[in-house]
Design an enzyme around this catalytic site. Structure first.
Site, PDB file in Angstrom:
ATOM      1  CE  LYS A 102      -3.136   2.635   3.041  1.00 37.24           C
ATOM      2  NZ  LYS A 102      -4.029   2.611   4.226  1.00 37.24           N
ATOM      3  CG  ASP A 119      -5.313   7.977   4.655  1.00 39.50           C
ATOM      4  OD1 ASP A 119      -6.208   8.627   4.075  1.00 39.50           O
ATOM      5  OD2 ASP A 119      -5.536   6.948   5.329  1.00 39.50           O
ATOM      6  CE  LYS A 128      -6.390   8.962   8.015  1.00 43.80           C
ATOM      7  NZ  LYS A 128      -7.042   7.798   8.633  1.00 43.80           N
ATOM      8  CG  ASP A 131      -1.738   5.308   4.939  1.00 46.00           C
ATOM      9  OD1 ASP A 131      -1.593   4.274   5.618  1.00 46.00           O
ATOM     10  OD2 ASP A 131      -2.820   5.638   4.420  1.00 46.00           O
ATOM     11  CG  ASP A 172      -9.719   7.585   6.582  1.00 47.54           C
ATOM     12  OD1 ASP A 172      -8.641   7.551   5.949  1.00 47.54           O
ATOM     13  OD2 ASP A 172      -9.797   7.796   7.809  1.00 47.54           O
ATOM     14  CD  GLU A 204      -6.537   5.299   2.441  1.00 48.58           C
ATOM     15  OE1 GLU A 204      -7.533   5.408   3.185  1.00 48.58           O
ATOM     16  OE2 GLU A 204      -5.396   5.052   2.884  1.00 48.58           O
ATOM     17  NE  ARG A 228     -10.752  -1.183   3.679  1.00 50.13           N
ATOM     18  CZ  ARG A 228     -11.389  -1.372   4.824  1.00 50.13           C
ATOM     19  NH1 ARG A 228     -12.565  -1.956   4.837  1.00 50.13           N
ATOM     20  NH2 ARG A 228     -10.854  -0.997   5.976  1.00 50.13           N
TER      21      ARG A 228
END
Ligand code: BES
Ligand code: MN
Ligand code: ZN
Length: 502
Positions: free
Chosen positions: A267, A272, A279, A291, A350, A352, A354
């Site tokens: 990933k 993020d 967030k 991230d 959020d 994201e 996956r």
């Protein structure tokens, strides 16, 4: 390097400063040093070099536990540091890694270090020796290129001495430690770099340079190429960003006979923000530049394959973009179409990670890999469940997860297998698409894993969630404050042992 709209004032700084620093360290020499560390067990004689009795050490508050050190100032000559090794019987490579890390920290103002270990009583084979080197090098890592005056002295030389270890054996252990540490340090550098200094485009450029240097091919897929491939997961998340996405495909081909084909997926969310599901302000969210930690450790691991002599073919997919809110962002309720045609209802922007990874699983299956290991800073739930020391691993295949767990035990990056509880799968059902990207309020690491599983064919697969372990709030054994590089050594070790069907 490409100038991003966020880099209006160019800062000239080295891209991989930790890697540069590591290359300045001489390993395994027998010249003079600034500091000598003596490993001391709690249940064996104090080595002569310490010139103090056990009673004197105890009076000074030193109980010889792992992680403890005591500096004994010297009128002249090298400093002496007593390094706790715990009980003789409990000495393992992991203990040595932690003890030598403590030693390196205790001598942070000094450049050249030697650790002397008591001979004859230890599992001081090549693995132990490798671990001792790793501990020192990893502990002295610091990310300092943006600081005017770094506090620590740069490390210049490190050696480990054990009474009767033959020289050849030492050399290979040192070489393996250097390669493993390099993998982790590259990953740390990338994860520690501020998000404005490291875009997805930069990440691709860095991968190309590392590939040329360390013997693997790198293919970059820009936005147009991703549209061509139908990678709607990665493109959907990228929609709100002014930065282009990159899918970075890494390919390592062994020189000799091939023992199988391993796929690695990382990933790579460069930052993020949560997107439209923004967030809230929270100190934890300051860490979202990390991230891309999964992509960073996959890239780090690739730098070690050639020198380690990995016999498997390995293909990596790094799914890189940031996740930003803007007028062009993907929205809640949008439906994305991943590579292969699966439609995904976006219930939370959020979730994201996956989404960007979904395309990669399909590509890995198309490439015909024998197994897939993915690694991702995927869920806050992984952090809640297992904290910052241990990462959950989910898998659809016992043999593969056993191999990954064995690698984890040897590199000291702890994993704990969690169940892929199919009961929760229906939480991902969508009214209008094939699957939704959000599960219920509980078992968030599991529902995220179940989402990924949807995109994996029958290929053996293991998923490592490093949301908790990617970062350390303080110095802790081999982990330096900041990005830990957790997973880089583990993936290198997994690849080194990989045989298809095992
Ligand atoms: N990158 C985060 C997960 C994360 C959290 C990593 C804390 C490191 C530390 C991920 O993209 C995320 O936001 N996950 C959400 C998923 C939720 C919306 C289903 C989470 O864990 O809250
Ligand atoms: Mn997120
Ligand atoms: Zn994320």
């Amino acid at each position: 390097m490409t100038r991003s709209p966020n880099k209006l004032i160019p800062v000239d700084f080295p891209t991989l400063p930790g890697l540069d620093a590591l290359e300045g360290v001489t390993l395994g020499t027998d010249g003079d040093v600034d500091v000598i560390g003596y490993g001391v067990h709690s249940d064996a004689e104090v080595p002569d070099g310490v010139a103090l009795s056990r009673e004197a050490l105890v009076r000074a508050g030193f109980d010889s536990q792992v992680g403890e050190t005591l500096t004994v100032p010297q009128p002249d000559g090298p400093d002496v540091i007593v390094v706790g090794l715990g009980e003789t019987e409990r000495l393992t490579p992991a203990v040595l890694r932690d003890a030598s890390a403590a030693f390196a920290r205790a001598s942070s103002r000094r450049g050249s270090l030697r650790l002397i270990l008591p001979p004859g009583r230890l599992p001081l084979d090549a693995d132990g020796l490798q671990a001792a080197y790793e501990g020192m090098l990893l502990a002295r890592y610091r990310y300092t290129p943006l600081k005017a005056k770094p506090k620590d002295a740069p490390l210049t030389a490190v050696s480990v001495v054990i009474g009767d270890t033959p020289a050849e054996h030492t050399e290979s252990a040192v070489a393996r430690a250097a390669v493993a540490v390099r993998a982790a340090v590259i990953a740390r550098d990338l994860a520690n770099t501020p998000p404005g200094h490291l875009t997805a485009t930069d990440m691709g450029d860095i991968a190309v340079r590392l590939g040329e240097r360390f013997g693997f091919e790198v293919q970059l897929f820009d936005k147009a190429a991703l549209i061509e491939l139908g990678c709607g997961g990665l493109l959907g998340v990228n929609q709100g960003s002014v930065e282009e996405p990159r899918m970075i495909r890494l390919h390592y081909v062994p020189a000799g006979a091939r023992t199988g084909h391993l796929g690695l997926i990382g990933k790579g969310i460069m930052y993020d923000s949560g997107g439209i599901s923004l967030k809230p302000s929270d100190p934890m969210h300051l860490l979202m530049k990390m991230d891309m930690g999964g992509a960073a450790v996959v890239l780090g691991a690739f730098t070690g394959f050639q020198e380690t002599g990995v016999t498997a073919e390995v293909t990596g997919w790094l799914m890189c973009t940031d996740n930003m809110p803007s007028g062009t962002s993907y929205k809640l309720g949008d439906v994305l179409t991943a590579r292969g045609g699966t439609t995904i209802e976006v219930k939370n922007t959020d979730a994201e990670g996956r989404l960007v990874m979904s395309d990669a699983f399909v590509l890995a299956d198309e490439a015909g890999v024998d197994a897939i290991v993915d690694i991702a800073t995927l869920t806050g739930a992984a952090l809640m469940a297992l904290g910052t020391a241990t990462a959950p691993v989910f898998a659809n295949d016992d043999d593969l997860v056993e191999a990954v767990l064995a690698a984890s035990a040897s590199t000291g990056e702890p994993l704990w297998r969690m169940p892929l509880e199919q009961k929760y799968r229906s939480q991902l059902d969508s009214d209008i698409a094939d699957i939704a990207n959000l599960g219920g309020p509980y078992a968030g690491a599991t529902t995220a894993a179940l989402f990924l599983e949807h995109f994996v064919d029958d290929t053996p697969w293991a998923h490592i969630d490093i949301a908790g372990t990617m970062q350390s709030d303080g110095d802790d054994a081999w982990r330096s404050k900041g990005a830990t590089g957790f997973g880089a050594r583990l993936l290198l070790d997994t690849a080194a042992g990989f045989r298809s069907g095992s």
